[in-house]
Scaffold this motif. Structure first.
Motif, PDB file in Angstrom:
ATOM      1  N   ALA A  15      46.132  57.778  42.209  1.00 33.73           N
ATOM      2  CA  ALA A  15      44.597  56.950  43.731  1.00 33.73           C
ATOM      3  C   ALA A  15      45.251  55.477  43.191  1.00 33.73           C
ATOM      4  N   LEU A  16      45.484  54.875  44.466  1.00 35.47           N
ATOM      5  CA  LEU A  16      45.959  53.571  44.168  1.00 35.47           C
ATOM      6  C   LEU A  16      44.304  52.601  43.991  1.00 35.47           C
ATOM      7  N   LEU A  17      44.276  51.246  43.469  1.00 31.79           N
ATOM      8  CA  LEU A  17      42.818  50.736  42.959  1.00 31.79           C
ATOM      9  C   LEU A  17      43.011  50.051  43.857  1.00 31.79           C
ATOM     10  N   ALA A  18      42.362  48.934  44.831  1.00 27.43           N
ATOM     11  CA  ALA A  18      41.806  47.453  45.307  1.00 27.43           C
ATOM     12  C   ALA A  18      41.114  46.613  44.819  1.00 27.43           C
ATOM     13  N   TYR A  19      41.014  45.856  44.295  1.00 25.89           N
ATOM     14  CA  TYR A  19      39.904  45.098  43.830  1.00 25.89           C
ATOM     15  C   TYR A  19      39.509  43.848  44.429  1.00 25.89           C
ATOM     16  N   THR A  20      38.478  43.594  45.290  1.00 32.56           N
ATOM     17  CA  THR A  20      38.074  42.846  46.109  1.00 32.56           C
ATOM     18  C   THR A  20      36.836  41.906  45.816  1.00 32.56           C
ATOM     19  N   ARG A  21      36.356  40.705  46.903  1.00 35.39           N
ATOM     20  CA  ARG A  21      35.256  40.357  46.711  1.00 35.39           C
ATOM     21  C   ARG A  21      34.811  41.395  46.597  1.00 35.39           C
ATOM     22  N   GLY A  22      34.370  42.429  47.212  1.00 43.04           N
ATOM     23  CA  GLY A  22      33.016  43.419  47.322  1.00 43.04           C
ATOM     24  C   GLY A  22      33.846  44.295  46.650  1.00 43.04           C
ATOM     25  N   GLY A  23      34.478  43.865  45.440  1.00 46.05           N
ATOM     26  CA  GLY A  23      34.256  44.991  44.641  1.00 46.05           C
ATOM     27  C   GLY A  23      35.812  46.033  43.673  1.00 46.05           C
ATOM     28  N   LEU A  24      35.020  46.892  43.404  1.00 45.21           N
ATOM     29  CA  LEU A  24      36.878  48.024  42.797  1.00 45.21           C
ATOM     30  C   LEU A  24      36.588  48.851  43.095  1.00 45.21           C
ATOM     31  N   TRP A  25      37.890  49.277  43.972  1.00 46.76           N
ATOM     32  CA  TRP A  25      37.531  50.658  45.597  1.00 46.76           C
ATOM     33  C   TRP A  25      38.579  51.431  44.596  1.00 46.76           C
ATOM     34  N   ARG A  26      38.837  52.574  45.152  1.00 42.50           N
ATOM     35  CA  ARG A  26      39.533  53.846  44.885  1.00 42.50           C
ATOM     36  C   ARG A  26      40.163  53.811  46.357  1.00 42.50           C
ATOM     37  N   TRP A  47      38.970  55.404  51.188  1.00 43.39           N
ATOM     38  CA  TRP A  47      38.320  54.042  50.054  1.00 43.39           C
ATOM     39  C   TRP A  47      36.961  54.532  49.383  1.00 43.39           C
ATOM     40  N   SER A  48      37.039  54.910  48.158  1.00 46.32           N
ATOM     41  CA  SER A  48      35.682  54.435  47.717  1.00 46.32           C
ATOM     42  C   SER A  48      35.459  53.711  46.510  1.00 46.32           C
ATOM     43  N   LEU A  49      33.732  53.715  45.883  1.00 45.15           N
ATOM     44  CA  LEU A  49      33.301  52.281  45.298  1.00 45.15           C
ATOM     45  C   LEU A  49      33.931  53.266  44.183  1.00 45.15           C
ATOM     46  N   LEU A  50      34.637  52.176  43.079  1.00 45.27           N
ATOM     47  CA  LEU A  50      35.159  53.124  42.206  1.00 45.27           C
ATOM     48  C   LEU A  50      33.427  51.847  40.435  1.00 45.27           C
ATOM     49  N   ARG A  51      33.368  51.488  40.718  1.00 43.92           N
ATOM     50  CA  ARG A  51      32.578  50.411  39.965  1.00 43.92           C
ATOM     51  C   ARG A  51      31.258  49.569  40.577  1.00 43.92           C
ATOM     52  N   GLU A  52      30.183  50.024  40.997  1.00 38.99           N
ATOM     53  CA  GLU A  52      29.317  49.368  41.778  1.00 38.99           C
ATOM     54  C   GLU A  52      29.216  48.141  40.722  1.00 38.99           C
ATOM     55  N   ASP A  53      29.380  47.741  39.650  1.00 39.61           N
ATOM     56  CA  ASP A  53      28.902  46.509  38.969  1.00 39.61           C
ATOM     57  C   ASP A  53      30.323  45.430  39.091  1.00 39.61           C
ATOM     58  N   ALA A  54      30.668  46.092  39.554  1.00 35.46           N
ATOM     59  CA  ALA A  54      32.497  45.435  38.644  1.00 35.46           C
ATOM     60  C   ALA A  54      31.743  44.013  39.162  1.00 35.46           C
ATOM     61  N   PRO A  55      32.809  43.110  38.356  1.00 39.20           N
ATOM     62  CA  PRO A  55      33.003  41.118  39.129  1.00 39.20           C
ATOM     63  C   PRO A  55      33.000  41.074  39.459  1.00 39.20           C
ATOM     64  N   PRO A  56      33.183  39.734  40.698  1.00 37.52           N
ATOM     65  CA  PRO A  56      33.803  39.891  41.133  1.00 37.52           C
ATOM     66  C   PRO A  56      35.071  39.400  41.898  1.00 37.52           C
TER      67      PRO A  56
END
Length: 150
Positions: free
Chosen positions: A1-12, A19-28
């Protein structure tokens, strides 16, 4: 899977493009942030406080528990992360080169080259870390660069 780290969170991003949210508590995240998940499932996130100023690196174990968080020296530009054994290599398009102890978050060494732009690196079997940051091409002795990492 690919990771996308955006202002809206960390996504797989799965192979099917979902797209699925990987960490709800990821820092911005943001334009200069970076993410690395190693083969053991450990996760490292470099978060930003402005568009191109990096401030903090966070480490999570494979169970998702935060192991440490460390403030970084002045780092600017887009970040690239790599891990070699127990050392994290952080490179930025702003010319920053940092080695970081992956177990503790301690910055072992920091360098800065003039200029900026796209980043490329390769650690050769000869122990030389080859870097290209913008128009600057350099080679560094990996042992010397990481000796403070223990």
């Amino acid at each position: 899977a690919l990771l996308a780290y955006t202002r809206g969170g960390l996504w797989r991003i799965g192979g099917d493009g979902q797209w699925s949210l990987l960490r709800e508590d990821a820092p911005p995240g943001g334009a200069a942030s970076g993410a690395l998940m190693n083969g053991g499932g450990e996760l490292f996130l470099v978060s930003t406080d402005t568009i191109y100023r990096v401030r903090t690196i966070h480490a999570y174990n494979r169970d998702g528990l935060q192991q440490w968080q460390a403030e970084l020296p002045d780092v600017s530009g887009q970040v690239t992360l790599a891990q070699y054994d127990t050392v994290l290599l952080l490179l930025s398009s702003g010319g920053n080169i940092l080695t970081i102890n992956a177990a503790s978050g301690a910055v072992c060494n920091t360098l800065r080259v003039f200029g900026g732009g796209p980043v490329w690196h390769s650690l050769g079997d000869d122990g030389i870390l080859r870097l290209a940051i913008g128009a600057q091409f350099t080679g560094w002795d990996w042992v010397e660069l990481t000796q403070e990492c223990g």
